[in-house]
Scaffold this active site. Structure first.
Site, PDB file in Angstrom:
ATOM      1  N   CYS A 206       3.207   1.822   2.923  1.00 34.35           N
ATOM      2  CA  CYS A 206       4.475   1.082   2.837  1.00 34.35           C
ATOM      3  C   CYS A 206       5.527   1.932   2.126  1.00 34.35           C
ATOM      4  O   CYS A 206       6.692   1.990   2.530  1.00 34.35           O
ATOM      5  CB  CYS A 206       4.294  -0.239   2.093  1.00 34.35           C
ATOM      6  SG  CYS A 206       3.139  -1.376   2.863  1.00 34.35           S
TER       7      CYS A 206
ATOM      8  N   ASP B  16       8.778 -18.462  20.207  1.00 31.59           N
ATOM      9  CA  ASP B  16       8.439 -18.947  18.876  1.00 31.59           C
ATOM     10  C   ASP B  16       9.137 -18.083  17.828  1.00 31.59           C
ATOM     11  O   ASP B  16       9.100 -16.857  17.894  1.00 31.59           O
ATOM     12  CB  ASP B  16       6.916 -18.873  18.693  1.00 31.59           C
ATOM     13  CG  ASP B  16       6.477 -19.438  17.360  1.00 31.59           C
ATOM     14  OD1 ASP B  16       6.698 -18.768  16.343  1.00 31.59           O
ATOM     15  OD2 ASP B  16       5.924 -20.549  17.341  1.00 31.59           O
TER      16      ASP B  16
ATOM     17  N   ASP C  74       8.691 -17.153  26.459  1.00 30.00           N
ATOM     18  CA  ASP C  74       7.302 -17.257  26.024  1.00 30.00           C
ATOM     19  C   ASP C  74       6.734 -18.518  26.685  1.00 30.00           C
ATOM     20  O   ASP C  74       7.489 -19.439  27.014  1.00 30.00           O
ATOM     21  CB  ASP C  74       7.260 -17.366  24.494  1.00 30.00           C
ATOM     22  CG  ASP C  74       5.882 -17.725  23.982  1.00 30.00           C
ATOM     23  OD1 ASP C  74       4.903 -17.084  24.408  1.00 30.00           O
ATOM     24  OD2 ASP C  74       5.787 -18.664  23.173  1.00 30.00           O
TER      25      ASP C  74
ATOM     26  N   CYS D  20       0.835  -1.198   0.000  1.00 33.48           N
ATOM     27  CA  CYS D  20       0.000   0.000   0.000  1.00 33.48           C
ATOM     28  C   CYS D  20       0.872   1.251   0.000  1.00 33.48           C
ATOM     29  O   CYS D  20       2.097   1.175   0.134  1.00 33.48           O
ATOM     30  CB  CYS D  20      -0.936   0.021   1.212  1.00 33.48           C
ATOM     31  SG  CYS D  20      -0.062   0.160   2.789  1.00 33.48           S
TER      32      CYS D  20
END
Length: 803
Positions: A23, A691, A491, A20
């Site tokens: 960006c 992760d 995490d 877009c």
């Protein structure tokens, strides 16, 4: 396109991730924020950025880094090049400094240990052929690295060194013996000198030619290296001896010394090369375990095909004793699989339908049908090999300091050698012969090689130890940074816990058993796709090894559970609201239920008709070994915290069980990164464990990021380190590997420095007044021994096996 007006360079970059107008503005702002950039224009239509910058102030690497920091990426080509005659740290410096100044080159990392150059290019403006041409202009023989090319070259190099070390030692010791006979038994001088001239000429200009070529290449590039010292040392005493033979000077000849110097240095290089080959064997072993053929089901028949012909979606048959040739999912069969190359664990794991498997794993029992999901260079095995290979060329900050010292070391030694000659010949009044011998000894005893290999050989050893244990070090600089870590943030989901609902308790009511509870619950949930249903079904399968009967009918009731029928009876599986609707009394298990819920466990009641059969506790189960690993980290004095998106009550319950007191809950990925930043502001050096995809912001923000691999595309995961099997027990191991690698580096550097500090003055003749001197050939032997000692020290580290 590159336009060069003095120092202003213009590059056109392909941008990845734009979608877009925002960006465009974001990228332009990020690039214009780089010091030295004069223009940045981004096009959404072509996904391109045109950037003009002053190459004296900034580099293409800084611009690419700014774009990536903004959340986008740049299309670039990464190539590994074999540079056959890159043999020293000075060669690395010449190649890197030259290439990094070339427009179109994003980054260049050279390693004389592996003879490889890993280069990142902007394919819009620079080709690999350009780079090979530039290297050729610098005097280097280069070619694009292909599979097994480095190993073939290493074997040829070993063979070459062994052959010439035997020849040069034989000639050198023959000349040495003839010298002894000449001195004590009057071997005629003309014959002795003629034999010495012929023998030393063979050694200097055949096996010794490589040193003179290396010295010439260094001279062309206005630098000096180990080859320069060897060439000057041997050349000076050879020329002096030749002048004596021709009657131009009076004195003794030193042909045997010149030959033995080359012999000792070549032999030292051979021993180093053997040890280095052993130190870097992990990548070779990783690639060797990739099968070259596979049995594929096509047209209803099983056929044997080369691995290059296997495609994603093919069904592969693997039997007992065979290696799995692809990454994939088991669609049929059950087997025990040895995944030790990924996990470091020697005990095979049992796997069956729907479980993932990885190329290079060995089926030790059973058989499998596997649908291929990744093949060839996309497999986890190939990605690990590539990442480990890249990490081996990385440099620590201490190595960069040593590189700078090594860069001036040779010049310092040559200066000392000249001063030594001047003092002995002009001040002390020694003979030309004696002065030349002292000068040659100084040139030959000094060892910049030991300095140059002290750090990289230890780094390679540490990276390989980690790889053997299922830990991929992507950024070797963390081996230094880990030492300063004083807080580890974890995490929760998928890191400390399994990351999926799991049955943790089955409680029957009176007159019923655990078997009753699981059987009725599994029958009711069999056709449901809800995560809790899957957890109950998996528990039933693991206990009884078969699927339950199908219900006659079932109905899902959102927010409550489900109702199924079996043989005319109603089976209800759900929460207290569902039980109230079915008029089931749950009071008999109320206390147990309350206790479980206070621990963050989801309670599912099971009823038949209006009778309570029991309850099942569902939770994200703590991984095996987590409590022990957390305990070991606490013993090291590290502060431990948990960062999770889960509810506060659940997070605190898990934390209290494993021994973590500080909990930050209900966080999204960006909030986790902010917490890491806040902890850093308080003075903590943070290691984040999470992760590799979902926790990417916090992993990147932390001083050290450790990603728990999930079998996804590990090359795209964030993190400086990747634990391929997501085993939390590897965290203490990472700390231990870092500690051992760092200590070995310091030992190597101490030996390299102390060796030069002690032996250079002795070679210069400081102890000559008390009768202690160092002949040139002995100086060369000592120099070779220094490099061998450092290499063998790192080789010894590579053989260390973690607990």
């Amino acid at each position: 396109m590159i336009s060069d007006n003095s120092s202003i360079t213009t590059e056109k970059l392909k941008i990845i991730g734009m979608h877009c107008a925002t960006c465009v503005l974001t990228i332009e702002k990020a690039v214009k924020g780089v010091r030295g950039v004069s223009r940045a224009q981004v096009s959404l239509a072509s996904n391109e950025a045109t950037v003009s910058y002053d190459s004296r102030v900034t580099s293409l690497r800084d611009i690419v880094r700014a774009i990536r920091s903004a959340g986008y990426d740049v299309y670039r080509k990464e190539v590994t090049i074999l540079v056959e005659n890159m043999v020293s740290i000075e060669d690395e410096s010449i190649i890197e400094s030259k290439l990094k100044r070339i427009p179109g080159v994003i980054d260049a990392s050279a390693s004389h240990l592996t003879r490889t150059l890993i280069i990142s290019l902007n394919p819009e403006s620079r080709s690999v052929e350009d780079i090979i041409g530039i290297l050729a202009s610098l005097g280097y023989k280069a070619s694009i690295m292909r599979e097994a090319m480095l190993e073939d070259f290493s074997r040829l190099e070993l063979s070459y060194l062994l052959r010439w070390s035997i020849v040069s030692l034989a000639i050198g010791f023959t000349l040495f013996i003839s010298m002894i006979i000449h001195i004590f038994h009057g071997f005629p001088s003309p014959y002795y000198e003629f034999l010495g001239l012929i023998g030393s000429s063979i050694v200097l200009f055949m096996p010794g030619r490589r040193f003179y070529q290396g010295a010439y290449r260094a001279f062309r590039n206005l630098t000096a290296n180990m080859d320069t010292l060897v060439a000057l040392g041997t050349g000076s005493i050879y020329v002096y001896s030749l002048a004596v033979t021709l009657g131009l000077l009076n004195g003794d000849v030193y042909y045997e010394a010149a030959a033995l110097i080359i012999a000792f240095v070549i032999t030292g290089r051979y021993i180093e090369a053997r040890a280095k080959l052993g130190t870097g064997e992990v990548v070779k072993k990783l690639m060797e375990i990739q099968p070259q053929e596979a049995y594929v089901v096509r047209g209803g028949r099983e056929i044997k095909v080369p691995i290059s012909e296997v495609k994603v979606g093919d069904i592969i048959v693997v039997r007992q004793g065979e290696k799995i040739p692809v990454d994939g999912i088991i669609v049929k069969g059950k087997a025990y699989i040895d995944e030790s190359m990924f996990t470091g664990e020697p005990i095979p794991r049992e796997k069956s339908e729907r479980d993932p498997v990885y190329a290079g794993s060995i089926v030790t029992g059973g058989w499998l049908y596997v649908i291929a999901t990744r093949v060839g260079g996309e497999t986890t095995l190939a990605q690990i090999a590539k990442l480990v290979s890249q990490a081996q060329t990385g440099k620590l900050s201490i190595q960069r300091i040593v590189d700078r010292i090594a860069g001036i070391f040779t010049w310092i030694i040559m200066s000392i050698a000249i001063i030594t000659f001047i003092i002995w010949y002009f001040v002390v009044g020694a003979s030309l012969e004696r002065s030349l011998v002292f000068m040659a000894s100084v040139l030959l005893v000094a060892c910049p090689c030991a300095l140059g290999i002290a750090t990289p050989t230890a780094v390679v050893a540490g990276v390989n130890i980690a790889a053997r244990s299922g830990v991929v070090v992507r950024n070797v600089e963390v081996l230094e940074r880990i030492n300063s870590v004083n807080l580890i943030a974890f995490d929760k989901t998928g890191t400390l816990t399994l990351g999926k609902p799991t049955v943790v308790a089955v409680i029957p009511s009176s007159n019923y058993t655990v078997d009753h509870v699981l059987a009725y619950a599994a029958i009711a949930e069999k056709l449901s796709e809800h995560p809790i249903a899957k957890a109950i079904l998996e528990e039933y399968l693991s206990r009884y090894g078969k699927y339950p009967r199908d219900p006659e009918s079932f109905e899902s009731i959102p927010g409550m559970g489900l109702i199924a029928s079996l043989e005319g009876e109603t089976i209800g599986v759900g929460n207290s609201k569902l039980m109230a609707g079915l008029e089931v009394n749950i009071e008999p298990l109320a206390d147990i239920s309350s206790k479980l819920m206070s621990e963050g466990v989801t309670v599912v009641y099971v009823a038949k008709g209006s009778r309570l059969i029991g309850l099942i506790g569902i939770a994200d189960k703590i991984k095996d070994g987590v409590i022990e690993a957390i305990g070991e980290l606490r013993e090291r004095g590290l502060k431990l915290v948990m960062l999770t998106g889960d509810k506060v009550e659940t997070a605190k319950s898990i934390a209290s069980k494993i021994g973590i007191t500080d909990v930050y809950a209900e966080l999204d990925p960006e909030a986790k990164a902010e917490i890491v930043k806040e902890l850093q502001r308080k003075g903590f050096k943070v290691m984040m464990v999470g992760d590799g995809v979902n926790d990417a912001p916090s992993l990147s923000r932390a001083n050290v990021g450790v990603a728990m691999g999930t079998g996804a595309d590990i090359s795209k995961e964030a993190g400086d380190i990747i634990i391929t099997d997501a085993d939390i027990k590897k965290i203490p191991l990472i700390l231990e590997i870092s500690d051992k690698t760092r200590k070995r580096i310091y030992f190597n550097l101490f030996w390299a420095f102390i060796y030069n500090i002690i032996l250079v003055p002795i070679a210069a003749g400081v102890l000559a007044p008390i009768g202690i001197t160092l002949r040139p050939e002995m100086a060369a032997a000592a120099m070779a021994l220094s490099s061998i000692t450092v290499t063998l020290s790192s080789y010894q580290l590579s053989k260390w096996k973690p607990r």
